[in-house]
Design a protein around this motif. Structure first.
Motif, short mmCIF file in Angstrom:
data_model
loop_
_atom_site.label_atom_id
_atom_site.label_comp_id
_atom_site.label_asym_id
_atom_site.label_seq_id
_atom_site.Cartn_x
_atom_site.Cartn_y
_atom_site.Cartn_z
N ALA A 84 0.83 -1.21 0.00
CA ALA A 84 0.00 0.00 0.00
C ALA A 84 0.86 1.26 0.00
O ALA A 84 0.56 2.24 -0.69
N VAL A 85 1.94 1.24 0.77
CA VAL A 85 2.82 2.40 0.81
C VAL A 85 3.48 2.62 -0.55
O VAL A 85 3.61 3.77 -1.02
N ALA A 86 3.86 1.50 -1.22
CA ALA A 86 4.47 1.63 -2.56
C ALA A 86 3.47 2.22 -3.55
O ALA A 86 3.82 3.08 -4.37
N SER A 87 2.19 1.74 -3.44
CA SER A 87 1.15 2.30 -4.33
C SER A 87 0.93 3.78 -4.05
O SER A 87 0.78 4.59 -4.97
N MET A 88 0.90 4.14 -2.78
CA MET A 88 0.72 5.55 -2.43
C MET A 88 1.87 6.40 -2.95
O MET A 88 1.68 7.53 -3.42
N SER A 137 2.61 10.29 -9.46
CA SER A 137 1.76 10.66 -10.60
C SER A 137 1.07 11.99 -10.34
O SER A 137 0.90 12.81 -11.25
N VAL A 138 0.63 12.21 -9.09
CA VAL A 138 0.00 13.50 -8.76
C VAL A 138 1.00 14.64 -8.94
O VAL A 138 0.66 15.72 -9.44
N GLU A 139 2.23 14.39 -8.51
CA GLU A 139 3.25 15.42 -8.69
C GLU A 139 3.48 15.70 -10.17
O GLU A 139 3.59 16.86 -10.58
N ASP A 140 3.53 14.59 -10.96
CA ASP A 140 3.71 14.79 -12.41
C ASP A 140 2.53 15.55 -13.00
O ASP A 140 2.69 16.45 -13.83
N GLY A 141 1.27 15.13 -12.59
CA GLY A 141 0.09 15.84 -13.08
C GLY A 141 0.08 17.29 -12.65
O GLY A 141 -0.34 18.17 -13.41
N GLY A 142 0.51 17.54 -11.42
CA GLY A 142 0.58 18.92 -10.96
C GLY A 142 1.55 19.74 -11.77
O GLY A 142 1.28 20.91 -12.10
N LYS A 143 2.66 19.11 -12.11
CA LYS A 143 3.63 19.82 -12.94
C LYS A 143 3.06 20.10 -14.33
O LYS A 143 3.22 21.21 -14.87
N CYS A 144 2.37 19.06 -14.89
CA CYS A 144 1.76 19.27 -16.21
C CYS A 144 0.69 20.36 -16.15
O CYS A 144 0.59 21.21 -17.05
N LEU A 145 -0.14 20.31 -15.08
CA LEU A 145 -1.17 21.34 -14.92
C LEU A 145 -0.54 22.72 -14.76
O LEU A 145 -1.03 23.71 -15.32
#
Length: 717
Positions: free
Chosen positions: A146-150, A156-164
């Protein structure tokens, strides 16, 4: 003694080894012993040989021996108690040595088992701890997953935030570019308007055009190709300026008109002003520029044709955005016969387009077809499901009238050729062609269904055959208001006196509406149905049956005359090489002639037959007087009633007058023959008793009967 006592169990165990079941029993016994702290002992004193061992720690064997060696209490000295028996106590006393050894081995195993109990308990706790550790390890693995998935999702959220963030920065930059573009566009629009609207702009374009026309035939001049290319670029640039200015003006006008149209409480007059007057005003400013543009695009289609098409597309797009919503609201629920609305809109759009452009006829008609498609989409399902022939006929009539009016005149064609006008006048024919085809198709199949169901296979009711009461009852309703269908049929017979459709036989009224291609079949089948109905009426009253047939055959003949079926019937007879069909126009004339003859005979024969019989046999003057008296009574009753019936079936004065006159002529001829015979037998002509009438009195009598019959109401049967 001690050594022998301790070695004895081992010898016994060697002699009698224990199996699995015995070892299991001993283990159970030891577990039971461990649960108890001490065994219950007897209250008697130990024996003498055991007194020496009193200082030693007692064993279970010694406690058992003490209990077994103790003496039971006497009945008088002991209260009755319930003894608690241990699981290792034998139910049977030990009597032999072997039993003693067996018992001793059992106790030894029990003791050994009780000594190992805490090891087994510790082993059980260790096993439970191991299972707990395994579960903890499994849970740790799950937590690790679970920690690895998080962590992956966080990445991915960081990447999406960067893209946004990057997209936001791009949008900010795009907004800046849009603002810059708007500012540049406004500035460019101002510059274009100031450039294009200058008085010498078109003069400059004309000079460039003259230079191009000069250099084309003189390409042998030095650097002529270079200068020609430069002048063509200047021409393209000038036309691009005109295109940009025109498109920008149309776009700005469309936005302003659209904003005003969506405001509340916009009247129809205001809408017409916004949609047409405003555009006409702008057209006065753009028309000279677009005219020069079209003239040069015609001369240089390869370089300027695409730019002119963009102008056309911008104009049609602007008009379509403004008109579609208004047009759909006006067409929704429109009467199928009110197609003049589309003609009006197409005419207004055509005139407005001509205010801007003078070319682009194909693009204009494609745009008008898109407007007519909205009418087509609304009317087509309604036409295909329309059950009334009257509505379908009116739709076809209106559309055909519009197409007839659309035919160009020769003077208009010559005038357009002289003006070199590519658009000419509006031709709405092909715009309404699809609607007309659907209406005609529906009308054709509906007419076929009507012919089969309501003419060929029609079954008359009692009310349909209630003659002459039906005609007499309709006289009181002659002033009622006609429906649309009755008015339409009345136009066919407005000069014939046969326009009272309420009195028609049902199949005859249905035969009027089938279209021309099916009219011959409808008339033929209606002819047959009238003959059948006349036979049914004739079964009740022969005279009414003949009058019924004459009445409706006359109407049917009038229908064939108005629909011009006589010529078609002759053509069919000529192609077939023989006479016309028995139910054609020729057959109607023959049956009508026979029916009229039957009516005249039925009305006159009751009077003529006795008179003819008198002239064909010997008679006297007295018989002539009696016959004359009977003749006069019959004239005032039967002949008068027959005239009333003829007037009832034929309200047309001319038609009824012809039939009545033939009846009276036949009666007059028969009475004239009777008068000659009466003179021969001595009877006198004149007034008075035993006198027969002369020609003057006879004519006066018949005239009185005729006038009386015309004024008298019909008698109900």
């Amino acid at each position: 003694m001690t050594s022998s006592h301790t070695n004895t169990p081992s010898l016994n165990e060697a002699k009698a080894p224990l199996g699995h079941a015995e070892s299991k029993s001993v283990a159970a016994l030891k577990a039971a012993v461990d649960r108890r702290h001490s065994l219950p002992l007897s209250t008697v004193r130990p024996s003498r040989e055991d007194s020496n061992n009193a200082s030693r720690q007692s064993t279970p064997l010694q406690r058992i021996k003490l209990r077994s060696d103790s003496r039971p209490p006497t009945p008088g000295s002991c209260q009755p108690t319930v003894a608690h028996v241990h699981a290792l106590h034998s139910k049977q006393p030990v009597r032999t040595r072997q039993q003693f050894y067996d018992r001793l081995a059992l106790i030894d195993r029990s003791v050994a088992h009780s000594q190992d109990a805490h090891f087994r308990h510790h082993l059980l706790r260790v096993s439970e701890s191991q299972d707990t550790c395994d579960r903890l390890l499994s849970r740790i693995d799950q937590v690790d997953t679970a920690v690895a998935s998080m962590l992956d999702k966080r990445k991915s959220v960081e990447d999406g935030g960067k893209c946004l963030q990057d997209a936001s920065q791009k949008f900010d930059k795009q907004d800046q570019l849009v603002e810059l573009q708007t500012a540049i566009g406004m500035t460019l629009e101002y510059l274009l308007s100031s450039l294009v609207l200058q008085t010498d702009f078109l003069y400059m374009v004309e000079r460039v055009d003259i230079c191009i026309e000069f250099l084309k035939p003189h390409r042998n001049y030095k650097e002529a190709e270079v200068y020609l290319l430069r002048f063509q670029q200047c021409m393209t640039c000038a036309m691009t300026f005109i295109k940009m200015y025109s498109v920008g003006s149309l776009r700005a006008l469309t936005q302003d008109v659209s904003r005003r149209l969506f405001e509340q409480d916009v009247t129809d007059t205001a809408q017409m002003h916004l949609l047409y007057t405003r555009f006409t005003t702008v057209a006065g400013q753009l028309a000279p520029l677009l005219g020069e543009f079209e003239r040069r695009a015609h001369s240089h289609p390869e370089e300027l044709g695409a730019l002119l098409s963009e102008c056309h597309g911008a104009y049609f797009g602007a008009r379509k955005n403004l008109l579609v919503s208004r047009l759909t609201e006006q067409i929704r629920g429109l009467d199928p016969t009110r197609t003049e609305l589309v003609e009006l809109i197409c005419t207004e759009e055509f005139d407005l387009y001509r205010a801007f452009f003078s070319t682009g006829k194909q693009e204009l008609y494609q745009y008008l077809e898109t407007l007519c498609d909205y009418l087509y989409d609304d009317l087509r399902p309604r036409i295909l499901h329309e059950p009334r022939l009257t509505v379908l006929c009116e739709v076809c009539t209106v559309l055909q009238a519009l197409m007839v009016l659309d035919q160009p005149l020769e003077d208009e064609i010559e005038e357009n050729e002289e003006k070199n006008d590519d658009l000419g006048r509006l031709h709405i024919r092909h715009l309404l062609q699809m609607v007309l085809q659907d209406a005609q198709t529906r009308l054709f199949f509906k007419a076929q269904a009507v012919i089969q169901s309501e003419i060929r296979y029609y079954t008359p009711t009692t009310q349909d055959l209630a003659y002459p009461d039906k005609l007499a009852g309709m006289r009181s309703c002659a002033g009622s208001i006609d429906s649309r269908e009755n008015l339409s049929i009345s136009r066919l017979f407005e000069d014939s006196g046969l326009n009272q459709r309420e009195t028609w036989y049902p199949t005859l009224s249905k035969a009027v509406w089938p279209i021309y291609d099916l009219a011959h079949d409808a008339v033929g089948l209606c002819h047959g149905s009238l003959l059948s109905a006349a036979g049914l009426v004739r079964a009740k009253s022969g005279f009414d049956g003949q009058l019924f047939l004459v009445r409706y055959l006359l109407i049917l003949k009038e229908i064939t005359r108005n629909l011009d079926l006589a010529q078609k019937d002759e053509l069919q007879a000529g192609v077939g090489g023989g006479a016309a069909d028995q139910y054609g126009v020729g057959g109607i004339d023959q049956d009508l002639k026979h029916a009229c003859e039957s009516v005249i005979s039925a009305a006159s024969e009751p009077l003529c037959t006795p008179l003819r019989a008198f002239t064909g046999r010997p008679a006297s003057a007295a018989e002539a007087a009696v016959l004359d008296e009977a003749f006069r009574n019959t004239c005032t009753s039967d002949l008068r009633e027959s005239i009333v019936r003829v007037r009832l079936y034929h309200p047309d004065v001319r038609t009824a007058g012809v039939l009545v006159q033939h009846e009276l002529d036949r009666v007059e001829d028969a009475y004239s023959g009777f008068g000659l015979t009466a003179r021969q037998v001595g009877a006198r002509a004149g007034k008075g008793q035993d006198c027969f009438m002369d020609d003057g009195l006879l004519k006066k009598l018949l005239q009185d009967v005729r006038e009386d019959g015309a004024e008298s109401p019909p008698a109900r049967t």
